[in-house]
Design a protein around this motif. Structure first.
Motif, short mmCIF file in Angstrom:
data_model
loop_
_atom_site.label_atom_id
_atom_site.label_comp_id
_atom_site.label_asym_id
_atom_site.label_seq_id
_atom_site.Cartn_x
_atom_site.Cartn_y
_atom_site.Cartn_z
N SER A 186 3.39 3.63 0.72
CA SER A 186 3.80 2.09 0.37
C SER A 186 3.49 1.15 1.18
O SER A 186 3.91 1.24 2.36
CB SER A 186 5.37 2.24 -0.16
OG SER A 186 5.69 1.01 -0.73
N LEU A 207 0.86 2.60 -3.06
CA LEU A 207 1.76 1.89 -4.00
C LEU A 207 2.07 0.46 -3.25
O LEU A 207 2.20 0.31 -2.12
CB LEU A 207 3.07 2.88 -3.98
CG LEU A 207 4.12 1.84 -4.41
CD1 LEU A 207 4.08 1.78 -6.23
CD2 LEU A 207 5.65 2.68 -4.33
N GLY A 255 4.85 -1.49 -3.16
CA GLY A 255 6.22 -1.26 -3.39
C GLY A 255 7.00 -2.59 -3.26
O GLY A 255 6.77 -3.42 -2.51
N ASP A 256 7.98 -2.76 -4.13
CA ASP A 256 9.00 -3.96 -3.97
C ASP A 256 9.84 -3.82 -2.68
O ASP A 256 10.49 -4.77 -2.17
CB ASP A 256 9.69 -4.06 -5.21
CG ASP A 256 10.65 -3.21 -5.59
OD1 ASP A 256 10.66 -2.16 -4.91
OD2 ASP A 256 11.53 -3.52 -6.44
N SER A 257 9.68 -2.62 -1.93
CA SER A 257 10.36 -2.64 -0.59
C SER A 257 9.57 -3.76 0.24
O SER A 257 10.26 -3.84 1.36
CB SER A 257 10.13 -1.37 0.07
OG SER A 257 8.86 -0.98 0.06
N ASP A 276 4.69 -2.00 -7.92
CA ASP A 276 6.06 -2.02 -8.56
C ASP A 276 6.31 -3.28 -9.46
O ASP A 276 5.89 -4.63 -8.79
CB ASP A 276 6.99 -2.19 -7.55
CG ASP A 276 7.66 -0.65 -7.22
OD1 ASP A 276 7.50 -0.02 -7.78
OD2 ASP A 276 8.42 -0.69 -5.99
N LYS A 313 4.71 0.63 -11.62
CA LYS A 313 5.77 1.66 -11.43
C LYS A 313 7.06 0.85 -12.01
O LYS A 313 7.21 -0.35 -11.53
CB LYS A 313 6.02 1.95 -9.97
CG LYS A 313 7.13 2.87 -9.78
CD LYS A 313 7.28 3.72 -8.36
CE LYS A 313 7.49 2.92 -7.20
NZ LYS A 313 8.94 2.52 -7.28
N HIS A 352 10.49 6.01 -11.95
CA HIS A 352 11.13 5.94 -10.58
C HIS A 352 12.42 6.34 -10.95
O HIS A 352 13.27 5.59 -11.61
CB HIS A 352 10.87 4.97 -9.98
CG HIS A 352 11.53 4.58 -8.53
ND1 HIS A 352 11.10 3.87 -7.64
CD2 HIS A 352 12.56 5.36 -8.00
CE1 HIS A 352 11.86 4.20 -6.44
NE2 HIS A 352 12.66 4.79 -6.73
N ILE A 375 10.49 11.23 -2.22
CA ILE A 375 10.86 10.34 -1.07
C ILE A 375 12.28 10.71 -0.81
O ILE A 375 13.18 10.30 -1.68
CB ILE A 375 10.65 8.87 -1.08
CG1 ILE A 375 11.08 8.18 0.16
CG2 ILE A 375 11.00 8.23 -2.38
CD1 ILE A 375 10.52 6.70 0.36
N ILE A 431 5.67 10.32 -0.80
CA ILE A 431 5.54 8.91 -0.27
C ILE A 431 6.48 8.31 0.59
O ILE A 431 7.42 9.03 0.68
CB ILE A 431 5.65 7.92 -1.65
CG1 ILE A 431 5.05 6.66 -1.30
CG2 ILE A 431 6.87 8.02 -2.22
CD1 ILE A 431 4.54 5.79 -2.65
O1 KIV Z 1 9.20 -0.03 -3.01
C1 KIV Z 1 9.02 0.95 -2.59
O2 KIV Z 1 8.29 1.06 -1.50
C2 KIV Z 1 8.91 2.39 -3.35
C3 KIV Z 1 8.72 3.69 -2.78
C4 KIV Z 1 9.36 3.85 -1.41
C5 KIV Z 1 8.83 4.81 -3.52
O3 KIV Z 1 9.69 2.31 -4.52
#
Ligand code: KIV
Length: 272
Positions: free
Chosen positions: A27, A45, A47-49, A87, A117, A141, A207, A217
């Motif tokens: 991500s 990815l 990701g919204d992280s 995401d 996702k 997810h 994860i 991931i």
């Molecule tokens: O937002 C993100 O990075 C994620 C991954 C850690 C799976 O959803």
């Protein structure tokens, strides 16, 4: 030398990897990291992280669709040959399948990403199906859902008790049956991840789950030790770049103060 992907995989290729070689993914959110990671990943990815890792937010809830679109464009520029999944952030898909379609269609049209996702199990099955039937590849997810952190009681391992484990198992089945091409399983007890992976016909991407998952991931910044505020149990640092960056910035400060940087070789119009 690790085997690297020889061509861009599409979501259907990822789906077909069930039970074959483990799927490798990271991500990430920026062009430079995407360029570095792409040769080693089967998909990337966005990701919204990103909200927590790059913007310093306390949770992912403040991430907007526009932020995801901007970062997805950056990742696509850095890794134009990679399969990129994006995401959908909190509040842009949960209301109805139609709302999810509008958000996903914007992401796909504006960024050229290959799929989206969404978080959530059985309650999201109708939405997964709505999107999949309209040409949008969906990664599910399940397990720990960062967007539901306020109802799920924080960042903790899920599936320790039998009723929660059986709900997560049902979530996995529902998402797979609805047409997800793959699903992330996050933060669940290892044995539950094994059982789900055995049972569902689509690849599971773990994860904080199990080595038995069909793929893994990590957040790229975690994997290379750039994000060093804390290290969750499920993260392995494959490099520690933060101390190197710290040493570099300290050296930079010292040289600026000593007027030894810039040297003449860094200046223009200086005769050798
Ligand atoms: O937002 C993100 O990075 C994620 C991954 C850690 C799976 O959803």
């Amino acid at each position: 030398m690790a085997e690297t992907p020889s061509k861009r995989l599409m979501p259907s290729d990822i789906r077909a990897r069930k039970g074959k070689a483990p799927i490798v993914s990271l991500s990430l959110y920026t062009a430079p990291l995407a360029r570095l990671a792409a040769p080693y990943c089967d998909f990337l990815l966005v990701g919204d992280s990103v909200g927590m890792v790059l913007y310093g937010m306390d949770s992912t809830l403040g991430v907007t669709l526009q932020m995801m679109i901007d970062h997805a464009k950056a990742v696509r520029r850095g890794a134009p040959e990679s399969c990129v999944i994006v995401d959908l952030p909190f509040g842009t898909y949960e209301e109805s399948p139609e709302q999810a379609f509008r958000s996903a269609a914007r992401v796909m049209a504006e960024t050229g990403a290959h799929g989206v996702k969404i978080e959530g199990g059985s309650p999201m099955a109708a939405t997964v199906s709505f999107l999949a039937q309209r040409g949008i590849p969906v990664m599910g997810h399940i397990g720990l859902l960062p967007q539901s952190v306020n109802v799920a009681g924080g960042f903790r391992a899920h599936g320790r008790d039998t009723s929660e484990a059986s709900r997560i198992h049902d979530d996995a089945r529902a998402i797979a049956e609805a047409g997800a091409f793959s699903m992330v399983i996050e933060g669940v007890v290892e044995e539950l991840a094994v059982r789900i992976t055995r049972e569902v016909p689509v690849p599971t991407i773990g994860i904080g789950a199990s080595p038995a998952c069909d793929g893994q991931i990590l957040v790229a910044d975690d994997a290379i030790g750039l994000f060093s505020d804390f290290k969750p149990r499920f993260v392995k640092r494959f490099a520690e770049l933060a101390p190197g960056a710290d040493a570099a910035f300290a050296a930079y400060r010292q040289e600026v103060q000593a007027r030894s940087f810039p040297a003449m070789e860094h200046c223009f119009g200086v005769k050798k």
